[in-house]
Design a protein around this motif. Structure first.
Motif, PDB file in Angstrom:
ATOM      1  N   TRP A  16       1.524   4.153  -3.078  1.00  0.00           N
ATOM      2  CA  TRP A  16       1.205   5.577  -2.897  1.00  0.00           C
ATOM      3  C   TRP A  16       2.445   6.459  -2.839  1.00  0.00           C
ATOM      4  CZ3 TRP A  16      -3.151   7.923  -3.743  1.00  0.00           C
ATOM      5  CH2 TRP A  16      -4.351   7.206  -3.675  1.00  0.00           C
ATOM      6  N   TYR A  68       0.835  -1.206   0.000  1.00  0.00           N
ATOM      7  CA  TYR A  68       0.000   0.000   0.000  1.00  0.00           C
ATOM      8  C   TYR A  68       0.872   1.259   0.000  1.00  0.00           C
ATOM      9  CZ  TYR A  68      -3.657   3.209   1.621  1.00  0.00           C
ATOM     10  OH  TYR A  68      -4.544   4.257   1.743  1.00  0.00           O
ATOM     11  N   CYS A 113      -6.352   1.766  -3.798  1.00  0.00           N
ATOM     12  CA  CYS A 113      -5.148   2.245  -4.479  1.00  0.00           C
ATOM     13  C   CYS A 113      -5.451   2.818  -5.864  1.00  0.00           C
ATOM     14  CB  CYS A 113      -4.124   1.120  -4.604  1.00  0.00           C
ATOM     15  SG  CYS A 113      -3.580   0.450  -3.032  1.00  0.00           S
TER      16      CYS A 113
END
Length: 1541
Positions: free
Chosen positions: A864, A860, A960
């Motif tokens: 990002w 994750y 996402c």
């Protein structure tokens, strides 16, 4: 007179040496006369010079200038020159040459401005005075002289001859008028006066009056007369009466009170010999008349202002001006004794009494008279002089010294800033705007203010002085730029809040406080109108100078008008911005205030009347802000704080200003309409972005960027602005939206979001690492405490992570110096772990714990925290920009007009840029290599396998992919590339196929929830995803290389731990092409749905998305035609109603037509066979877009039959909607062997008659004899044609096959393959039933029972097919126009029973309908099918042998890895007998019957699809991870999921 003093050479060589010689001569003579007291020589010199002028030997202007210079040599120089003029007057009047007399008159006229009129009136002849214009008529003047002389010398005064004697008064006057320079004191004179009174019996009051008369004549002798009067006077009231009588005498018309009388009264008041209240009542005019006069002046001023703003005919204008001039001549101001006394008090320094008089009058009435204002200014000069000398004089300045007043009772001079409180501030407040009369005092006060700001804390006092005195005075000054700059030196020390308050008072209140200011305001507006009417691009310079002059005094009024014009006419912005270069620093600051005030105007609506767009005035002001703040050094703090305050108040309209300011000042452009080249450039470094990433090459932004950065950091606005914008995005929708139109809400949301992206980009590129890290908190604080949306929080944190990783990497490199690339990479990975580990821990708090069952926090955070800069190097963009620079150098070289020094500079600039770009490219390449290595090491820990692939992909998309792909255009590209990268890295537990399927399968809801700009980004994301898919689709070699053995294209996944089985089937190339076609169909279906809703947002967004994905979609001709038809309809419908939709639709329609040449028929897009010509009508056989191209396998043929029939059906219904295609597409099980050959089991809903199928089957048999790998078609089609009446027997055979396979398993062969294959066979048969039934209902409407021989031949076919157990047979990708009925262990028994019941009812109903068909046709069909099956039987035997030879031993299905798996594949491990198959079918359970019911409902015309979809969705969801596309009209359903345990 002969020339004796001035030689002729001096006159001839005047400019060279004559003037200097003459001036030196005069100075020597003046010095000489000061010592010996004779002035003859200097008179002679002046006389000779003037005589040369009269003779015509010397120019008039030269003589006047040198005579003016002579005036400073002596105090009595004007009188000396007047004597010379009087002699010349007599001489020239007697001359006959008229021209000499004219020369004389012109000479005297040129000297009038430095020789007083009074002196000339004394010395010159009346006729000369008349010719000079000093008197009206010589005759009247002569008469007046005679009268005055008679009165003075011949008229006898009246006396009380009985009591008084002239001798006594004469002696008294003599006594008072004697020379007082000796030892004579007031006491001695008083004794003499007493003696005279007693001797001559004089009246004491008359004596007092004579004393005052003499004092009036000798007003400079205060020290003598004041003690005398004080000693003589016994009663103050008597003195007041006598003085009052004197004032009363001078109140007669045409009488003027002498200044000496005012001086006496002031001196007596100052020494407390009389009281102000006593003398004040004797003065005229009355206070009431003064108030009336003041009101009348204000009224007149307002009338003048009104006239200036009115539209007046030119003739009326000239009349008004003439009338005003006459009134000015006639209206002579009456003698105001109160003001005269006030002036006298100020002259002697009696501030206390002067203040009392001014308090009796209206504000600033007294000081509006210039004499009083100057007197007060002089008193102020004397008061502030010592302090100014100590702390106000600039370095290097000398200034002239002032002599202090002799009066000891005058205000004490200020020695410190605290002393200013005593008198100076109050004096200044009384002076008000009339400080403009004395610019020197103005400068002194301002400089004292600057000094005080360094030393003391009298802030409020100086703010009051600035508000009440300095700014109003500046308004009355005539274009004094120096004063404006001087004042800015003080104002810049104040915070902008104080400055803006002062500007607000100045603009909105000061101009109403005084008549003069009212007039000035009107005149300024009038002049501003004149300038703005003539302002164009061509006359910017002259107009700019006029604007500059006007702005030095009254900037608030001028800018207010200019801004009002710009709000109406935005084409003025460019010329206005260019014309502001002549402004002072104070004016620029006032401009900033005026802009903010205009923006905050509560009376202006920030929306247009339609409530869907932002008002044009706001857009114009925003554009002006960007241009002005970039070009000129204006402080930004106020504007930025204003935007921050509006955001805090929940209003986002004014973000438009911030967006423009950042764009213009920093050169950071935010647009979603980027070209592909620009997008490519935006993935590079900062230099590449600046050169190739924006539409306009905004250069020279370094200084303006620095100013913006400093303003943000100095006032701590950087992070608050970011956080407020991030929070306001949702506030726009849920709080600010309210009753606003959806279109406007979308625009505001986009504006807020775009500004956030732009502003964040500016901070990331301009703030230093330390500044950025110090200001941006950690990700968990941003999200949890500040409630920042996650996408915005990561956007703000991303640069921080990059900075920290690089700095940590540099530290590690320095700590252990090593040049080996491998070690450098390891250090980089270590740096990443050190920096990102806290982030991994922080992100856990952002989502519920169940999220992390599938996605690791590391994955994750990695998604990002990375950008396109980290993933790929845009080599093409770097090369392109380098070539551009090289071309520039070449063009410069070839241009002969460019000077050499400029050529050299340009070449150096271009070369330096090339080097920078090349260095940046190299640096990025190394960085990307490090990042990819890091990702390679991390990928195994990214995704967990705790739940199904479907849930994993769902969370990946939800948390996402989707949030980031609509964040910015570059993020959209990043998301697509990241998915491709994860696939290329062979990431465990990541199903690429499933991810792409979820992205393309259902875009309706995503598109509908987007704003306009988000639609563009989403379209760009889809385009990039489609680019990847198209690349794989276009070439088998590329597909095999990039997808062939990649885990992302596994079609079956199962748990490990049994039999060591973790093998999986790969999706082969042909099936992938089918899948891509399905995705294209899905996109078409979603697009048509959105276009048909009629909703503005749906239509606009889908048109934007379609425009963005045009390079990659549509590729199929019939899909393109369907879209074109629907878009054309939108064009017709929206032309009048919604022009913006019409424009979008027309634009897309034109581009779509241009792309038509690149579209291909469906059978070229994915291999699709067509049925052979038969006796069946064309409308039932082939649809539009199909060709007679020979097919390579059975799947194409069958698919062609079904889809073509469906097209014919659509045509017969009169509507060609792509959505209905789903009703006629068939289920397909596609398999692939190792050599790239394909075997497909297809089940279609044929739209043609059974005769057609029989004909096509026979034709295929002939084709298959000459082409290997096609033998399987006929057996499969035979199976498809199984009549309904025989389906029970089929089920029995399947049951028999199951038992047979169990027996084989007991002999040592694995169970799972047979189980899977059996289930596949069940699915196949259940679908065949549905297919046959739909075919009959679609054409003949009667059931067709089949022969027993057909049954046996089908069994034979099945045995032959089951001899091949290639892994490709167990592919889980099923291509279908219905949803595949995938059997599930989790299905409950009760649901099966219900389904069986429904199935039997439906079967009975249909069989009754179909019994009415013609019997002959039935018989014909039976014979045809029987023959086909017999022929195919032989061919399939040959085919099975050939396949065995090619593939070697039989391979087990990948489904067999799990013993407990109930998911089946259509292949089996070894051949079985027909008897066993029959036995199996006879023992078929009700489960198979339930399964066969669903395809029947699906294929019977599409009316029962909704129920079918619901049941299928339930069954597939029970798989726990299989993907189901929940559209009931899917042309393709991809099932990718783990086998169930």
């Amino acid at each position: 007179m002969a020339t004796r003093i001035i030689p002729a050479d001096w006159i001839k060589n005047w400019e060279k040496s004559g003037k200097h010689e003459f001036v030196q001569l005069c100075k020597n003579l003046a010095y000489k006369t000061n010592h010996d007291g004779t002035i003859k020589d200097i008179q002679a010199a002046l006389y000779e010079l003037c005589w040369h002028v009269i003779q015509g030997n010397f120019k008039l202007d030269l003589s006047a200038s040198v005579l003016c210079d002579m005036m400073d040599l002596r105090d009595d120089m004007p009188s000396i020159l007047a004597d010379v003029f009087s002699i010349l007057d007599i001489e020239t009047s007697s001359l006959e040459e008229k021209n000499k007399r004219d020369h004389y008159t012109q000479l005297v006229g040129a000297c009038l401005f430095f020789v007083p009129d009074a002196i000339l009136k004394e010395r010159l002849d009346p006729e000369t005075l008349e010719s000079l214009g000093l008197i009206k008529q010589a005759h009247q003047f002569n008469q007046k002289i005679v009268k005055i002389k008679t009165k003075l010398f011949y008229k006898q005064q009246k006396f009380n001859l009985l009591r008084e004697e002239n001798e006594g008064y004469a002696k008294l006057i003599t006594e008072l008028g004697q020379d007082l320079s000796g030892n004579i004191t007031s006491h001695i004179v008083l004794e003499s006066i007493k003696s005279l009174i007693g001797c001559f019996n004089l009246d004491p009051n008359r004596v007092l009056d004579i004393i005052l008369e003499v004092y009036e004549c000798r007003s400079d002798q205060d020290e003598f007369f004041l003690p005398l009067i004080k000693s003589y006077m016994c009663e103050p009231l008597t003195l007041c009466h006598i003085l009052g009588f004197k004032f009363k005498f001078n109140q007669e018309p045409n009488e003027e009170t002498p200044t000496s009388l005012y001086h006496i009264a002031a001196a007596l008041l100052h020494h407390n010999l009389i009281e102000l209240e006593d003398i004040y009542v004797h003065l005229m005019p009355l206070d009431a008349s003064i108030v009336e006069e003041h009101k009348r002046e204000i009224t007149e001023a307002k009338q003048i202002a009104r006239k200036l703003t009115m539209v007046v005919v030119p003739s009326e204008k000239t009349e008004d001006k003439e009338r005003e001039k006459e009134e000015e001549k006639n209206d002579k101001a009456p003698d105001n004794q109160k003001l005269g006394l006030l002036e006298a008090l100020l002259r002697i320094g009696d501030w206390h009494h002067a203040q009392s008089i001014m308090d009796q009058m209206p504000s600033f009435y007294a000081t509006s008279h210039k004499a009083i204002a100057l007197a007060l200014c002089q008193l102020l000069h004397l008061t502030v002089e010592p302090l100014y000398r100590r702390s106000g004089v600039p370095k290097g300045a000398k200034g002239c010294l002032l002599r202090p007043l002799k009066n000891k009772r005058a205000p004490r001079p200020a020695e410190s800033f605290e002393d200013l409180r005593r008198d100076v501030f109050s004096m200044l407040c009384y002076l008000g705007p009339h400080l403009s009369h004395d610019p020197i005092l103005f400068a002194k006060i301002v400089r004292l203010g600057k000094g005080f700001m360094k030393e003391d804390t009298l802030l409020s006092c100086f703010l009051s002085i600035a508000d009440q005195v300095l700014l109003p005075s500046l308004s009355l000054m005539e274009c004094n730029a120096c004063m404006s700059e001087e004042l800015w030196g003080l104002f810049k020390l104040f915070p902008y809040q104080h400055r803006y308050r002062l500007y607000g008072q100045w603009k909105n209140e000061t101009y109403t406080s005084h008549p003069l200011l009212v007039k000035v305001k009107a005149q300024t507006v009038d002049r501003a109108k004149y300038i703005m009417k003539r302002l164009t691009k061509e006359n910017v310079k002259p107009s700019g100078r006029q604007i500059g002059k006007l702005s030095h005094s009254n900037p608030t009024i001028l800018f207010d008008y200019i801004l009002s014009q710009i709000q109406w006419y935005d084409n003025l912005i460019g010329p206005v911005v260019d014309s502001l270069k002549y402004l002072t620093s104070l004016n620029y600051d006032v401009m900033a205030y005026c802009i903010i005030e205009a923006l905050a105007n509560p009376e202006k609506e920030k929306m247009k009347h339609d409530d869907t767009t932002i008002s044009s005035w706001l857009q114009s002001l925003a554009s002006l802000c960007g241009a002005v703040f970039r070009k000129y050094p204006i402080e930004l703090a106020g504007l930025l704080q204003y935007v921050t305050n509006t955001l805090k108040a929940g209003k986002s309209f004014d973000l438009l200003i911030l967006k423009e300011v950042v764009q213009k000042m920093a050169g950071i452009e935010i647009t979603d309409e980027m070209t592909s080249e620009q997008m490519e450039a935006m993935t590079g470094g900062e230099q590449l972005k600046a050169e190739g990433g924006y539409f306009g090459q905004i250069r020279n932004t370094k200084k303006s960027s620095q100013r913006l950065k400093d303003a943000l950091l100095d006032h701590d606005l950087a992070l608050p602005l970011c956080l407020l914008m991030a929070q306001q995005r949702n506030g726009v929708v849920f709080l600010e939206g309210g009753e606003k139109h959806l279109k406007l809400v979308g625009k505001l949301y986009d504006q807020c979001h775009d500004t956030l992206v732009q502003f964040g980009g500016f901070l990331a590129s301009n703030l230093s690492t330390e500044d950025y890290i110090k200001r941006v908190p950690s990700i968990d604080i941003l999200c949890n405490q500040f409630h920042t949306p996650h996408d915005a929080a990561f956007f703000l944190s991303r640069p921080m992570y990059g900075h920290q990783i690089l700095s940590k990497y540099d530290e590690l490199k320095k700590a252990e110096k090593s040049n080996r690339q491998q070690q450098k990479v390891h250090k980089y990975v270590a740096a990443c772990e050190l920096v990102m580990s806290p982030v991994h821990e922080a992100v856990v708090s952002l989502h519920p714990p169940r999220v992390w069952d599938d996605l690791r926090p590391q994955f994750y955070a990695t998604f990002w925290s990375l950008t396109m800069y980290d993933l790929a190097v845009p080599h093409n963009a770097y090369d392109r920009e380098v070539k551009k620079l090289q071309l520039q150098v070449q063009v410069i070289e070839e241009n002969p007009d460019v000077p050499m020094n400029k050529k050299k500079k340009e070449k150096e600039r271009c070369t330096a840029l090339q080097e920078k770009l090349q260095e940046e490219e190299k640096k990025q390449l190394e960085h990307v290599q490090r990042v990819l290595h890091r990702l390679k090491l991390e990928k195994d820990n990214w995704l967990l396998a705790k739940s199904t692939k479907n849930e994993t992909i769902t969370k990946f998309l939800q948390l996402c992919l989707f949030p980031r792909c609509i964040f910015s255009a570059i993020d959209a590209v990043y998301c697509a590339r990241f998915v491709e990268l994860v696939h290329q890295q062979k990431t465990p537990n990541f199903c690429t196929l499933l991810c792409y399927d979820r992205v393309f399968s259902d875009i309706i809801y995503t598109v509908a929830s987007c704003t306009e700009n988000e639609s563009r980004r989403y379209g760009r994301f889809l385009c990039c995803m489609l680019e990847t898919v198209t690349r794989w689709h276009s070439d088998r070699a590329v597909y095999e290389k990039e997808c062939g053995n990649y885990p992302g294209f596994l079609t079956i996944f199962r748990a490990t731990g049994f039999d060591g089985g973790n093998k999986a089937d790969q999706l082969d190339y042909e099936n992938f092409r089918h899948v891509v076609h399905k995705w294209h169909y899905k996109l078409t279906k979603a697009s048509v749905h959105c276009l048909e809703t009629g909703e503005y947002t749906h239509i606009r967004n889908i048109l934007i998305v379609l425009t963005k994905i045009l390079p990659c979609y549509p590729k199929v001709l019939n899909l393109g035609q369907a879209l074109e038809c629907r878009v054309h309809k939108i064009c017709l419908e929206e032309k009048e109603k919604r022009p913006d939709l019409y424009a979008l639709a027309m634009g897309y329609s034109g581009q779509l037509k241009g792309r038509k040449a690149h579209m291909v028929p469906e059978n070229e897009f994915h291999h699709k066979e067509q049925p052979v010509r038969s006796a069946t009508p064309v409308s039932q056989q082939n649809g539009p877009g199909t060709t007679a191209k020979p097919a390579t396998n059975a799947s194409k043929t069958e698919e062609g039959v079904g889809e073509d029939a469906d097209r014919a059906k659509d045509k017969s219904q009169g509507a060609a909607k792509p959505v209905n295609k789903a009703n006629s597409t068939a289920a397909k099980v596609t398999t692939s062997n190792g050599n790239g050959e394909k075997k497909e089991k297809k089940e279609k809903t044929p739209g043609s008659t059974l005769e057609t199928k029989g004909e096509s089957r026979r034709e295929k048999q002939r084709d298959e004899r000459g082409a290997g790998g096609k033998e399987e078609r006929a057996p499969r089609e035979g199976k498809e044609k199984t009549p309904k009446a025989d389906r029970d027997k089929q089920k029995a055979e399947e049951k028999s096959n199951k038992e047979d396979n169990k027996a084989k398993t007991g002999n040592g062969e694995p169970k799972e393959p047979s189980r899977e294959r059996d289930t596949g066979a069940k699915e196949s048969k259940s679908k065949e039933k549905g297919g046959d039934r739909s075919a009959m209902s679609g054409s003949l409407k009667s059931p067709v029972p089949r022969l027993e021989s057909a049954e046996s031949e089908r069994d034979h076919k099945r045995r032959k097919l089951e001899t091949h157990s290639s892994p490709s047979h167990s592919s889980s990708v099923k291509v279908s126009m219905h949803h595949i009925n995938y059997n599930s262990v989790a299905r409950s028994k009760s649901r099966e029973r219900e389904t069986d019941k429904k199935e039997s009812e439906n079967t009975r109903g249909r069989s009754k309908e179909k019994k009415t068909e013609d019997k002959d046709r039935k018989d014909r069909k039976r014979v045809s099918i029987l023959q086909d099956h017999m022929t195919t039987d032989r061919e399939m035997s040959l085919e099975s042998k050939r396949r065995k030879d090619e593939n070697g031993t039989s391979k087990l299905s990948p489904y067999s890895s799990n013993k407990h798996s109930k998911s089946a594949s259509p292949s089996s491990g070894s051949p079985v007998s027909a008897d066993k198959e029959k036995t199996k079918r006879s023992k078929s359970s009700s489960k198979e019957k339930g399964e066969s019911a669903k395809p029947e409902r699906n294929s019977s015309g599409g009316k029962k699809v909704g129920r079918t979809q619901h049941s299928e969705t339930q069954s597939v969801h029970s798989l726990g991870g299989a993907i189901v596309s929940h559209h009931s009209f899917d042309p393709l359903w991809v099932v990718v999921g783990p086998a169930m345990t």
